[in-house]
Design an enzyme around this catalytic site. Sequence first.
Site, mmCIF file in Angstrom:
data_model
loop_
_atom_site.group_PDB
_atom_site.id
_atom_site.type_symbol
_atom_site.label_atom_id
_atom_site.label_comp_id
_atom_site.label_asym_id
_atom_site.label_seq_id
_atom_site.Cartn_x
_atom_site.Cartn_y
_atom_site.Cartn_z
ATOM 1 C CD GLU A 59 -1.783 -2.346 1.615
ATOM 2 O OE1 GLU A 59 -0.606 -2.577 1.964
ATOM 3 O OE2 GLU A 59 -2.695 -3.191 1.693
ATOM 4 C CG HIS A 118 -10.739 -7.034 7.821
ATOM 5 N ND1 HIS A 118 -9.746 -7.489 8.647
ATOM 6 C CD2 HIS A 118 -10.317 -7.299 6.558
ATOM 7 C CE1 HIS A 118 -8.777 -8.028 7.922
ATOM 8 N NE2 HIS A 118 -9.094 -7.923 6.649
#
Lengths: 355, 335
Positions: free
Chosen positions: A90, A159
């Site tokens: 990322e 998440h």
Amino acid sequence: MTITNQTAGQLAGMHATGTREIQVREAINECLRQEMELDENVIIMGEEIAGGAGRQDQGVEDAWGGPFRTTVGLIQQFGKERVLDTPLSEAAFIGAAIGASSTGLRAVAELMFVDFIGVCMDQLVNNAAKMRYMFGGQVKVPFTMMTRIGAGFGAAAQHSESYYSIFSHFPGLKGVVPSDAYTAKGLLAAAIRDDDPVVYFEHKGLYGSVGPVPEEPYVLPLGKARTVREGTDITLVGISKMTWVCTAAAEELAKEGISCEVIDLLSVSPIDYDHINESVLKTHRLVVVDEDTPICSMASEICSRVAEEVFDYLDAPPSRVTAPHTPVPYSRAMENEYMPNESRVKTTVRNLMNR
Amino acid sequence: MELDRESILKLFKTMATIRHFEERGIPETGQRGMSASVHSSAGQEAVATGVCANLTNEDYIGSTHRGHGHCIAKGVDPKLMMAELFGRATGPNKGKGGSMHISDMSKGMLGTNGVVGASIPLAVGAALTSKVKKLGRVAVAFFGDGASNQGVLHESMNLASVWKLPVIFCCENNGYAMSTPSEYALSTAHVADRAQGYDMPGITVDGMDVFAVYDAAAQAVARARAGDGPSLIECQTYRFYGHTVFDNPLTYRSKEEEDHWRARDPLKLFREAVLPQGDITAAELDQIEADAEALMEEAVKFADESPLPEPVELYDDVYVNYPRELLKRGVNMAV
């Protein structure tokens, strides 16, 4: 939990021809496709954007469009040069998207879940948000970061978070929180076409939500909230999916004779303070319903602004219904309590009305 | 090395300009009470010069906190840079950036950068732009031995290799990350060894020898332009001063070590390499140095005579279009 076709048309100021009912995920996919058709400088990258397309032996046909299928079909239409699966890196690919956006492309990068922001925050905060300022206005960074928020799926603490307020804290970034298919498409187009970096927050609990969406491309303004239900007694501000928790609670409270106005925030940076103030001038009461944790949150920001700016009009303290100051728990038994729900909103409203 | 006389003289001129900018500009900045964080690249001139001599105006570079040399080598005007250091409105960043954020988009200079390693993916992204838009440009990511241990470098090298991007990773190994020796902090003997892990050529060169750097960069740039992907160049170099003006390097390195590297001053090595060939005279090089010195006199004067930014300019350029009122709403600003 959808706004009416008529409201959608009015908000966009456009004709309703070619409007049909589609899911949020389809609206996002359609927007990406249209924006890439309209501007060849638009590229998209991220983990599982095409899905499987990185393997030469599989070719592009195997692309599955990622875990939420928001990017399905893009690689078949636009090819590997513009639809890029990335390694799980990322910091590198968010940074590269920022670098590409500052040199002539209009890059969209997807951070699969906002919980992962820690690994690439530096690129967003120290480069994307500050480059134009540090460079004295020499550069535009038309970068869009799409990411996902929302609890309610038993996905536990890494998440499920709804970290939008932290992005609002950074000057130089903008942020949008669409709440249905219509706003999902219009705000994504706005984010991509905007010349500043914009973070686009998709709520995982809204992908299947169906609503009216014009077929043609359209843009909704950044920084503008909308009123989705008019009322006179109290203002409820909802963020993303919480907007529909507000409308459901408002429906119930109406039966008790309490008239709630519901505002859908839509943008977490800039924040449409004027829209909220205007409503509070009428209702004299405010509750912000925010799925994020409470401290230094969007809810606390809105409450403090309202207290500062329209204090004299308030008949009750500006209040919040938010997640508690805990991570998101795994077990449904706890997660159901964690998330703001209609019941908590109703109780809060009743308490404020009885003061 | 196939450089003509003029190009060889230009290498010296760039190095001399960088040296004189650092030697004059940094103390002058300090005397004006500006900036606690200015990092001298004196000693490292051959790296920026040798690499950027292979680039055109259209190519991109991403730089570091020790980036004055990269700026000058990429063509940024030292007078404007001096103004930026002095916090003047005439700086390329209009006084909003200072030493650690000098940029000039018209020269493909994507900024010096205050976060170690942070500019690396920006250069990768610029290389991606070049590839997607078929511009034929290359990008160079400059970074130090300290940044070679940052995860973002490793992610970026892998990404650039996977996507075969026209980018050159150029490590200036000056032996120290602040005061931490690279031999302590690096798991490999050379930063260049790490190229193997990402399937790209990796080479270690004498970063005090501008011709060695030039040759290595020429190969890497040719590879990038040919579409064959990224390269890693490690330049072994030395900073003549501390990390900033505030640390005394003799608290963590020896006088003998400094003397060894001072004896390998890139401007001195240049003279030793070029003068014996007889084509270029010492007088010519002396004149170039004198010109660079004079340019700094001019730069300091230009910067001093330049206006300061108006305080209200602090609100400008946060966004492309944004109401100024919203930036200061409710915070009781005086301007």
